[in-house]
Design a protein around this motif. Structure first.
Motif, PDB file in Angstrom:
ATOM      1  N   VAL A 157       5.406  40.475  54.777  1.00  0.00           N
ATOM      2  CA  VAL A 157       4.736  40.517  56.081  1.00  0.00           C
ATOM      3  C   VAL A 157       5.588  41.308  57.085  1.00  0.00           C
ATOM      4  O   VAL A 157       5.092  42.161  57.827  1.00  0.00           O
ATOM      5  CB  VAL A 157       4.521  39.060  56.582  1.00  0.00           C
ATOM      6  CG1 VAL A 157       4.146  39.019  58.056  1.00  0.00           C
ATOM      7  CG2 VAL A 157       3.460  38.357  55.729  1.00  0.00           C
ATOM      8  N   ARG A 158       6.888  41.064  57.074  1.00  0.00           N
ATOM      9  CA  ARG A 158       7.805  41.739  57.994  1.00  0.00           C
ATOM     10  C   ARG A 158       7.926  43.223  57.658  1.00  0.00           C
ATOM     11  O   ARG A 158       7.875  44.084  58.522  1.00  0.00           O
ATOM     12  CB  ARG A 158       9.169  41.059  57.920  1.00  0.00           C
ATOM     13  CG  ARG A 158       9.941  41.088  59.226  1.00  0.00           C
ATOM     14  CD  ARG A 158      11.219  40.283  59.172  1.00  0.00           C
ATOM     15  NE  ARG A 158      11.939  40.495  57.931  1.00  0.00           N
ATOM     16  CZ  ARG A 158      12.201  39.544  57.038  1.00  0.00           C
ATOM     17  NH1 ARG A 158      11.821  38.307  57.248  1.00  0.00           N
ATOM     18  NH2 ARG A 158      12.864  39.822  55.942  1.00  0.00           N
ATOM     19  N   ARG A 159       8.059  43.496  56.369  1.00  0.00           N
ATOM     20  CA  ARG A 159       8.236  44.883  55.922  1.00  0.00           C
ATOM     21  C   ARG A 159       7.036  45.740  56.332  1.00  0.00           C
ATOM     22  O   ARG A 159       7.202  46.842  56.862  1.00  0.00           O
ATOM     23  CB  ARG A 159       8.395  44.880  54.390  1.00  0.00           C
ATOM     24  CG  ARG A 159       8.944  46.143  53.799  1.00  0.00           C
ATOM     25  CD  ARG A 159       9.386  45.908  52.350  1.00  0.00           C
ATOM     26  NE  ARG A 159       8.311  45.389  51.487  1.00  0.00           N
ATOM     27  CZ  ARG A 159       7.306  46.101  51.017  1.00  0.00           C
ATOM     28  NH1 ARG A 159       7.199  47.382  51.311  1.00  0.00           N
ATOM     29  NH2 ARG A 159       6.388  45.556  50.238  1.00  0.00           N
TER      30      ARG A 159
ATOM     31  N   LEU B  36      -0.138  41.939  50.269  1.00  0.00           N
ATOM     32  CA  LEU B  36       1.141  41.978  49.532  1.00  0.00           C
ATOM     33  C   LEU B  36       1.838  40.620  49.558  1.00  0.00           C
ATOM     34  O   LEU B  36       2.432  40.190  48.568  1.00  0.00           O
ATOM     35  CB  LEU B  36       2.038  43.078  50.103  1.00  0.00           C
ATOM     36  CG  LEU B  36       1.471  44.492  49.898  1.00  0.00           C
ATOM     37  CD1 LEU B  36       2.291  45.532  50.664  1.00  0.00           C
ATOM     38  CD2 LEU B  36       1.413  44.844  48.412  1.00  0.00           C
ATOM     39  N   SER B  37       1.740  39.938  50.674  1.00  0.00           N
ATOM     40  CA  SER B  37       2.313  38.588  50.772  1.00  0.00           C
ATOM     41  C   SER B  37       1.571  37.641  49.830  1.00  0.00           C
ATOM     42  O   SER B  37       2.176  36.841  49.106  1.00  0.00           O
ATOM     43  CB  SER B  37       2.220  38.105  52.220  1.00  0.00           C
ATOM     44  OG  SER B  37       2.570  36.750  52.301  1.00  0.00           O
TER      45      SER B  37
ATOM     46  N   ARG C 146       4.285  39.063  67.312  1.00  0.00           N
ATOM     47  CA  ARG C 146       4.954  38.603  66.090  1.00  0.00           C
ATOM     48  C   ARG C 146       5.271  37.112  66.067  1.00  0.00           C
ATOM     49  O   ARG C 146       5.356  36.511  64.994  1.00  0.00           O
ATOM     50  CB  ARG C 146       6.247  39.404  65.883  1.00  0.00           C
ATOM     51  CG  ARG C 146       5.976  40.881  65.766  1.00  0.00           C
ATOM     52  CD  ARG C 146       7.249  41.659  65.505  1.00  0.00           C
ATOM     53  NE  ARG C 146       6.925  43.094  65.511  1.00  0.00           N
ATOM     54  CZ  ARG C 146       7.707  44.024  64.986  1.00  0.00           C
ATOM     55  NH1 ARG C 146       8.854  43.707  64.432  1.00  0.00           N
ATOM     56  NH2 ARG C 146       7.340  45.287  65.034  1.00  0.00           N
ATOM     57  N   LYS C 147       5.496  36.540  67.237  1.00  0.00           N
ATOM     58  CA  LYS C 147       5.963  35.141  67.236  1.00  0.00           C
ATOM     59  C   LYS C 147       4.934  34.169  66.659  1.00  0.00           C
ATOM     60  O   LYS C 147       5.286  33.090  66.197  1.00  0.00           O
ATOM     61  CB  LYS C 147       6.340  34.705  68.648  1.00  0.00           C
ATOM     62  CG  LYS C 147       5.172  34.554  69.593  1.00  0.00           C
ATOM     63  CD  LYS C 147       5.630  33.984  70.928  1.00  0.00           C
ATOM     64  CE  LYS C 147       4.454  33.801  71.865  1.00  0.00           C
ATOM     65  NZ  LYS C 147       4.850  33.381  73.187  1.00  0.00           N
ATOM     66  N   TYR C 148       3.637  34.550  66.686  1.00  0.00           N
ATOM     67  CA  TYR C 148       2.598  33.642  66.201  1.00  0.00           C
ATOM     68  C   TYR C 148       2.451  33.631  64.683  1.00  0.00           C
ATOM     69  O   TYR C 148       1.789  32.764  64.124  1.00  0.00           O
ATOM     70  CB  TYR C 148       1.240  34.058  66.786  1.00  0.00           C
ATOM     71  CG  TYR C 148       1.140  33.943  68.282  1.00  0.00           C
ATOM     72  CD1 TYR C 148       1.455  32.745  68.925  1.00  0.00           C
ATOM     73  CD2 TYR C 148       0.713  35.014  69.062  1.00  0.00           C
ATOM     74  CE1 TYR C 148       1.344  32.624  70.307  1.00  0.00           C
ATOM     75  CE2 TYR C 148       0.585  34.901  70.433  1.00  0.00           C
ATOM     76  CZ  TYR C 148       0.913  33.709  71.052  1.00  0.00           C
ATOM     77  OH  TYR C 148       0.790  33.601  72.415  1.00  0.00           O
TER      78      TYR C 148
ATOM     79  N   PHE D 162       9.365  36.425  61.362  1.00  0.00           N
ATOM     80  CA  PHE D 162      10.065  37.232  62.367  1.00  0.00           C
ATOM     81  C   PHE D 162      11.168  36.456  63.082  1.00  0.00           C
ATOM     82  O   PHE D 162      11.917  37.018  63.860  1.00  0.00           O
ATOM     83  CB  PHE D 162       9.061  37.826  63.366  1.00  0.00           C
ATOM     84  CG  PHE D 162       8.080  38.747  62.694  1.00  0.00           C
ATOM     85  CD1 PHE D 162       8.465  40.022  62.302  1.00  0.00           C
ATOM     86  CD2 PHE D 162       6.785  38.314  62.408  1.00  0.00           C
ATOM     87  CE1 PHE D 162       7.574  40.871  61.650  1.00  0.00           C
ATOM     88  CE2 PHE D 162       5.888  39.159  61.760  1.00  0.00           C
ATOM     89  CZ  PHE D 162       6.282  40.435  61.374  1.00  0.00           C
ATOM     90  N   SER D 163      11.268  35.161  62.829  1.00  0.00           N
ATOM     91  CA  SER D 163      12.385  34.373  63.374  1.00  0.00           C
ATOM     92  C   SER D 163      13.251  33.842  62.244  1.00  0.00           C
ATOM     93  O   SER D 163      14.256  33.188  62.477  1.00  0.00           O
ATOM     94  CB  SER D 163      11.882  33.161  64.153  1.00  0.00           C
ATOM     95  OG  SER D 163      10.716  33.425  64.847  1.00  0.00           O
TER      96      SER D 163
END
Ligand SMILES: Nc1ncnc2c1ncn2[C@@H]1O[C@H](COP(=O)(O)O)[C@@H](OP(=O)(O)O)[C@H]1O
Ligand SMILES: [Mg+2]
Length: 294
Positions: free
Chosen positions: A16-18, A47-48, A122-124, A146-147
């Motif tokens: 997800v981050r990538r 992908l996740s 991103r935080k959600y 993301f955290s």
């Protein structure tokens, strides 16, 4: 199973981050929700989903796994689990329980808050895994890619997250959907009065974490989570398991327990609370069928 679920949520979160950092999301609509919003999907979701599904499927080939995104039958990926159980899980879960594989249903949400992901909020965003036994939520994992924060809990087992010490039952701060809200604000204000604070937020995982003692700085806090529109079981099962493990509740708005087998969706809305009189909250809520707020 908890160790694999945590690993799957983290590995899915890496995808997800990538994808988000590459800025190439390949955003598509899978169709419309009942309320007419776009039901979005991105490469991050796909992908996740693939990583999470194959990790769990390879480790536990005989259990039913329900994933939000489609897995191609011709795709026979094997992702091996290294059989390492993290120290914090070993420490908390003193007595593992054995259950027959046929009684287990796993629910995977490879990317919760896809709408917000596409808006770069991103935080959600979370990835989630839930394990239900005979339809009852037992293990829940909510991971924030993301955290790099992960919350997990097992009913009658242990957890790495806890409830806060204080909740405002009289004029609660209520966290609600920002993109699938329906009439939730009207319902909340009608029930708890105009002094009540409404916090619109993305993601069912994020909204459950808002009720808990979560150290992540980007996490807002709330006293209640209410949802009134249709929602799917992969969105809510992990949060339900975590709340239940910590002594809280997640039910439909009329107070019914949710069974995590069979159909993918639930119709009766959601009420999530912890350290409150949940049944008293249910009695306070209007009957949505009668008031036309559904
Ligand atoms: N009315 C509805 N119909 C279908 N899905 C819904 C829905 N309301 C909420 N959801 C899903 O539940 C999750 C949390 O919603 P919200 O952020 O609006 O509170 C999101 O999951 P996904 O992002 O995994 O699709 C969203 O798509
Ligand atoms: Mg999703």
């Amino acid at each position: 199973m908890l160790a694999v679920s945590v690993l799957a949520a983290v590995r899915g979160g890496d995808e997800v981050r990538r994808v988000r950092e590459s800025n190439v999301l390949h955003e598509k609509s899978k169709g419309k929700t009942r309320e007419g919003a776009d039901d979005k999907m991105t490469s991050g979701d796909v992908l996740s989903n693939r990583k999470m599904f194959y990790l769990l499927k390879t480790a536990f080939p005989n259990v039913q796994i329900n994933t939000e995104e489609h897995v191609d039958a011709s795709d026979q990926e094997i992702i091996l689990w290294d059989h390492k159980i993290p120290e914090d899980i070993l420490k908390e879960i003193a007595t593992p329980k054995e259950v027959p594989a046929e009684s287990v249903t796993v629910w995977i949400d490879p990317l919760d808050a896809t709408q917000e992901y596409t808006e770069d909020l991103r935080k959600y965003v979370t990835t989630m895994v839930c394990v239900a036994v005979n339809g009852k939520p037992v293990l829940g994992v909510i991971h924030k890619p993301f955290s790099e924060y992960t919350a997990w809990a097992m009913v009658d087992g242990g957890s790495n997250v806890k409830a806060r010490t204080y909740y405002n039952e009289k004029t609660p701060r209520i966290v609600v959907s920002r993109s699938h809200s329906g009439m939730v604000k009207q319902v909340a204000l009608q029930t708890f009065g105009n002094q009540t604070t409404i916090i619109p937020a993305g993601g069912a995982g994020y909204k459950v974490l808002a009720l808990l003692d979560v150290p992540d700085k980007s996490q807002e806090k709330a006293d209640l989570y209410i949802h009134v529109t249709y929602i799917k079981k992969w969105d809510i099962c992990a949060g339900n398991a975590i709340l239940k493990a910590l002594g809280g509740h997640m039910t439909t708005l009329s107070g019914e327990e949710i069974s995590y087998t069979g159909s993918d969706g639930i119709e009766g809305g959601l009420l999530a609370s912890i350290r409150m009189n949940h049944q008293a909250l249910v009695r306070k809520l209007p009957d949505l069928e009668k008031t036309g707020h559904k």
